[in-house]
Scaffold this motif. Sequence first.
Motif, short mmCIF file in Angstrom:
data_model
loop_
_atom_site.label_atom_id
_atom_site.label_comp_id
_atom_site.label_asym_id
_atom_site.label_seq_id
_atom_site.Cartn_x
_atom_site.Cartn_y
_atom_site.Cartn_z
N THR A 124 8.01 -4.01 -22.37
CA THR A 124 6.73 -4.69 -21.90
C THR A 124 6.57 -4.79 -20.51
O THR A 124 7.22 -5.57 -19.97
N ILE A 125 5.60 -4.37 -19.95
CA ILE A 125 5.05 -4.34 -18.60
C ILE A 125 3.90 -5.23 -18.39
O ILE A 125 2.88 -4.46 -19.07
N ALA A 126 3.74 -6.20 -17.82
CA ALA A 126 2.40 -6.99 -17.89
C ALA A 126 2.35 -7.94 -16.47
O ALA A 126 3.47 -8.71 -16.39
N PRO A 127 1.15 -8.27 -16.06
CA PRO A 127 0.13 -7.29 -16.36
C PRO A 127 0.07 -5.89 -15.40
O PRO A 127 0.93 -5.90 -14.79
N THR A 128 -0.61 -4.92 -15.81
CA THR A 128 -0.68 -3.75 -15.35
C THR A 128 -2.20 -3.52 -14.53
O THR A 128 -2.29 -2.47 -14.12
N THR A 129 -2.75 -4.35 -14.58
CA THR A 129 -3.98 -4.53 -13.43
C THR A 129 -3.99 -5.78 -12.64
O THR A 129 -3.88 -7.04 -13.02
N LEU A 130 -3.97 -5.67 -11.18
CA LEU A 130 -3.90 -6.75 -10.36
C LEU A 130 -5.10 -6.80 -9.62
O LEU A 130 -5.42 -5.73 -9.00
N ILE A 167 -0.16 -2.29 0.39
CA ILE A 167 0.65 -2.72 -1.02
C ILE A 167 2.11 -2.94 -0.63
O ILE A 167 2.79 -1.99 -0.27
N THR A 168 2.58 -4.23 -0.81
CA THR A 168 4.07 -4.47 -0.71
C THR A 168 4.69 -4.64 -2.13
O THR A 168 3.90 -5.13 -2.98
N GLY A 181 -11.72 -3.92 4.50
CA GLY A 181 -12.84 -4.10 3.52
C GLY A 181 -12.11 -3.92 2.14
O GLY A 181 -10.72 -4.31 1.80
N ASN A 182 -12.78 -3.67 0.89
CA ASN A 182 -12.18 -3.54 -0.35
C ASN A 182 -11.08 -2.32 -0.33
O ASN A 182 -11.48 -1.09 0.35
N ALA A 183 -10.37 -2.29 -1.25
CA ALA A 183 -9.46 -1.24 -1.55
C ALA A 183 -8.81 -1.09 -2.90
O ALA A 183 -8.78 -2.15 -3.48
N ALA A 243 -2.21 -0.79 -11.56
CA ALA A 243 -3.39 -0.81 -10.60
C ALA A 243 -3.54 -2.05 -9.77
O ALA A 243 -3.65 -3.09 -10.30
N VAL A 244 -3.78 -1.82 -8.42
CA VAL A 244 -3.98 -2.84 -7.53
C VAL A 244 -5.26 -2.87 -6.92
O VAL A 244 -5.49 -1.69 -6.23
N THR A 245 -6.23 -3.78 -6.91
CA THR A 245 -7.32 -3.79 -6.44
C THR A 245 -7.42 -5.02 -5.26
O THR A 245 -7.17 -6.26 -5.68
#
Length: 202
Positions: free
Chosen positions: A23-29, A62-63, A91-93, A109-111
């Motif tokens: 189980t990998i969670a979360p997959t959206t950051l 991203i680190t 800015g945003n990325a 996913a990293v926002t």
Amino acid sequence: MKAAFLLAFTLLQANAQSIPGFTIAPTTLNLSPVHTNQTVAIIPQDQQQTFNFTASASDQWITVLPPSATNVAGAQALLIGTSPFGPPSGGNASGTVRLTIGAASVDIAVTFTQGAPGITTHTISPLTVNVPPDATSANKYSVTITPATMNTEYLSIATISPSGASWLQAESLLGFGPGTHTRTFSVRPERAAAGVVNTKTL
């Protein structure tokens, strides 16, 4: 003056896995100048199993810590983040972190949202809440807001995004007065989408 912060609530569904046996969670950051890092859990179904993993970021802003591990067993954690200044563009990325275990991989996913500078006169804790898959409506989750000056009155308002019928329910969204404020929440797992990681932002 208004100030805002982001608090991520994540409901970890038991069957939300993209790598067989894990189980990998979360997959959206969702990162911001205030919320600069987040932990991703790697949970094997077999807690005695040893495994190797690697984690690589698509972009230099991203680190990832640790970037790899060998012959580990049990639950592991990845700390994924960025500097408070975010990407070089200012800015945003968005980008990804690819987690590989054996021959299988999943993209996290990293926002990064530049947004407002956040709250600097108050301490908000915690900034991330991971809700276990067996949570019920009886479980309560609290967020505390502690001002630097305890005798100053202030108004605190919390809103849930996206709005509407939600698996995340507010017990208290509004407070006024001096000292520490507490906002309390509960969950309605039956309203969450099955088989995925559900995320809400406060």
